[in-house]
Enzyme design. Structure first.
Site, PDB file in Angstrom:
ATOM      1  N   GLU A 172       0.821  -1.210   0.000  1.00  0.00           N
ATOM      2  CA  GLU A 172       0.000   0.000   0.000  1.00  0.00           C
ATOM      3  C   GLU A 172       0.861   1.269   0.000  1.00  0.00           C
ATOM      4  O   GLU A 172       0.461   2.297  -0.555  1.00  0.00           O
ATOM      5  CB  GLU A 172      -0.937   0.004   1.210  1.00  0.00           C
ATOM      6  CG  GLU A 172      -1.904  -1.167   1.269  1.00  0.00           C
ATOM      7  CD  GLU A 172      -2.823  -1.247   0.055  1.00  0.00           C
ATOM      8  OE1 GLU A 172      -3.061  -0.197  -0.580  1.00  0.00           O
ATOM      9  OE2 GLU A 172      -3.295  -2.352  -0.255  1.00  0.00           O
ATOM     10  N   HIS A 182       1.626   2.130  -3.522  1.00  0.00           N
ATOM     11  CA  HIS A 182       0.477   2.820  -4.112  1.00  0.00           C
ATOM     12  C   HIS A 182       0.491   4.304  -3.717  1.00  0.00           C
ATOM     13  O   HIS A 182       0.306   5.194  -4.558  1.00  0.00           O
ATOM     14  CB  HIS A 182      -0.837   2.210  -3.613  1.00  0.00           C
ATOM     15  CG  HIS A 182      -1.213   0.930  -4.264  1.00  0.00           C
ATOM     16  ND1 HIS A 182      -1.236   0.749  -5.628  1.00  0.00           N
ATOM     17  CD2 HIS A 182      -1.626  -0.261  -3.726  1.00  0.00           C
ATOM     18  CE1 HIS A 182      -1.630  -0.483  -5.911  1.00  0.00           C
ATOM     19  NE2 HIS A 182      -1.864  -1.116  -4.769  1.00  0.00           N
TER      20      HIS A 182
END
Length: 246
Positions: free
Chosen positions: A69, A72
């Site tokens: 994450e 991202h």
């Protein structure tokens, strides 16, 4: 997105926190590794070793999810998108974005970096696993390295399924968006595929429960329910934003 979350730490401007539901996942993963996976793979080791491997393996899994994450979030920030942070919850982790990406290329880059990072971590952990095997490291160490290599590979492959809002679904939406130049239509198609995939997981979960695999079946059912609902809500949120523009 989350009604209550607790801050763990802050890294490069991103706040990493946990939703209370994450505790359920952490306990289940550590328990399943300690009493199922590692005892099956390494029967000669003691129960204490299995529990140690299970707890460390669960910690490594969640660190891998945060790294996924985090990649991202880094790309999203470089593409000019405001990020709220990263939150761990019962179905894994999520990088929280305020809005949709500004363009199809941005969407593609933000989405594809997640699976690529998981493939990269799988390769790194596999390298350590092979090095440990060659160098005679303790089985407790090489076993955890092998598990983390395998689970990161599975996470990468699962996330590439073209079902919104998984990374693969976002890659599909980016492709449709770039081709049709219509975000609404691209989101509708990707979201419907996501809903269909969620329903498929729900059905598989029910079948597994009927066949006696209660825990595995319930996870299929809950994950399918989450994906179906998330896909539907993502499209509804886009329609709401469009209706309120200006």
């Amino acid at each position: 997105m989350f009604s209550r979350k607790y801050k763990l730490f802050r890294l490069m401007g991103f706040e990493v926190g946990i939703d209370p539901s994450w505790v359920v996942l952490a306990v289940l993963v550590a328990w399943s590794l300690s009493t199922g996976y590692f005892p099956f793979k390494y029967q000669a080791l003691s129960a204490q070793s299995h529990w140690l491997m299970g707890i460390v393996g669960a910690g490594g899994l969640f660190a891998s999810i945060v790294a996924h994450e985090f990649c991202h979030s880094l790309v999203a920030r470089r593409r000019g998108m405001p990020m709220e942070g990263i939150t761990l919850f019962i179905f894994g982790g999520v990088a929280e974005m305020h809005d949709e990406p500004p363009g199809a290329a941005d969407e593609f880059l933000i989405a594809v970096v997640g699976p690529l990072s998981s493939f990269g971590m799988a390769a790194i952990f596999y390298g350590f696993y092979r090095l440990g095997e060659f160098s005679g490291w303790a089985t407790t160490v090489t076993g955890v390295m092998g598990y983390l290599a395998m689970i990161n590979m599975l996470l990468a492959v699962f996330n590439l399924i073209p079902a919104f809002p998984l990374d693969g679904g976002r890659i599909l939406r980016a492709a449709l968006w770039g081709w049709k130049k219509n975000l609404k239509r691209a989101t509708r198609i990707a979201a419907r595929i996501g809903e269909g995939f969620g329903i498929l997981l729900i059905i598989l979960g029910v079948v597994r429960v009927i066949n006696g695999f209660f825990i595995g079946g319930m996870w299929f059912f809950l994950i399918g329910l989450f994906i179906q609902n998330a896909a539907k809500m993502s499209y509804q949120q886009l329609l709401t934003r469009r209706a309120l523009e200006g």
